[in-house]
Design a protein around this motif. Structure first.
Motif, PDB file in Angstrom:
ATOM      1  N   ASP A  94      54.499  36.209  28.970  1.00 30.98           N
ATOM      2  CA  ASP A  94      55.569  37.071  28.696  1.00 30.98           C
ATOM      3  C   ASP A  94      56.758  36.726  30.097  1.00 30.98           C
ATOM      4  OD1 ASP A  94      57.568  39.159  28.425  1.00 30.98           O
ATOM      5  OD2 ASP A  94      56.113  39.478  27.493  1.00 30.98           O
ATOM      6  N   PRO A  95      57.905  36.282  29.674  1.00 29.77           N
ATOM      7  CA  PRO A  95      58.780  35.984  30.811  1.00 29.77           C
ATOM      8  C   PRO A  95      59.076  36.831  31.720  1.00 29.77           C
ATOM      9  CG  PRO A  95      59.549  34.961  28.555  1.00 29.77           C
ATOM     10  CD  PRO A  95      58.179  35.136  28.533  1.00 29.77           C
ATOM     11  N   PHE A  96      59.761  38.188  30.170  1.00 25.09           N
ATOM     12  CA  PHE A  96      59.857  38.986  31.275  1.00 25.09           C
ATOM     13  C   PHE A  96      59.589  40.027  31.361  1.00 25.09           C
ATOM     14  CE2 PHE A  96      62.212  36.860  26.882  1.00 25.09           C
ATOM     15  CZ  PHE A  96      63.226  36.961  27.493  1.00 25.09           C
ATOM     16  N   GLN A  97      57.757  40.134  31.872  1.00 27.77           N
ATOM     17  CA  GLN A  97      57.159  41.230  32.332  1.00 27.77           C
ATOM     18  C   GLN A  97      55.990  40.800  33.624  1.00 27.77           C
ATOM     19  OE1 GLN A  97      56.495  43.567  31.351  1.00 27.77           O
ATOM     20  NE2 GLN A  97      58.074  43.204  29.541  1.00 27.77           N
ATOM     21  N   PRO A  98      56.159  41.601  34.350  1.00 23.35           N
ATOM     22  CA  PRO A  98      56.018  40.931  35.785  1.00 23.35           C
ATOM     23  C   PRO A  98      54.238  40.318  35.580  1.00 23.35           C
ATOM     24  CG  PRO A  98      55.576  43.025  35.818  1.00 23.35           C
ATOM     25  CD  PRO A  98      56.183  42.632  34.585  1.00 23.35           C
ATOM     26  N   VAL A  99      54.010  39.750  36.278  1.00 22.43           N
ATOM     27  CA  VAL A  99      52.148  38.200  36.768  1.00 22.43           C
ATOM     28  C   VAL A  99      51.268  39.548  37.010  1.00 22.43           C
ATOM     29  CG1 VAL A  99      51.417  37.082  37.782  1.00 22.43           C
ATOM     30  CG2 VAL A  99      52.820  35.772  37.076  1.00 22.43           C
TER      31      VAL A  99
END
Length: 65
Positions: free
Chosen positions: A33-38
């Motif tokens: 998910d590119p929109f959430q933090p790793v």
């Protein structure tokens, strides 16, 4: 049991996770998910980053073979 990756970590992804777990045919490895933090966890699964991170992991695995 084959491994799979779930794309996204929002509401629809939670439904997909629920279905995959109930079917017990696949093992969920991680979430993309590119929109959430790793490192964010959703229903016990971690977000590892965006699609580029997944491609890097694939390349790393293939190089070990």
């Amino acid at each position: 049991m084959d491994n799979i990756v779930i794309f996204g970590s929002g509401g629809h992804s939670k439904v997909i996770i629920d279905v995959v777990e109930k079917e017990a045919r696949y093992k969920i490895v991680c979430l993309i998910d590119p929109f959430q933090p790793v490192g964010k966890e959703v229903l016990g699964y971690k977000v590892i980053g965006d699609l580029q991170r997944l491609l890097e992991m694939k390349k790393s695995v293939l190089e070990k073979k």
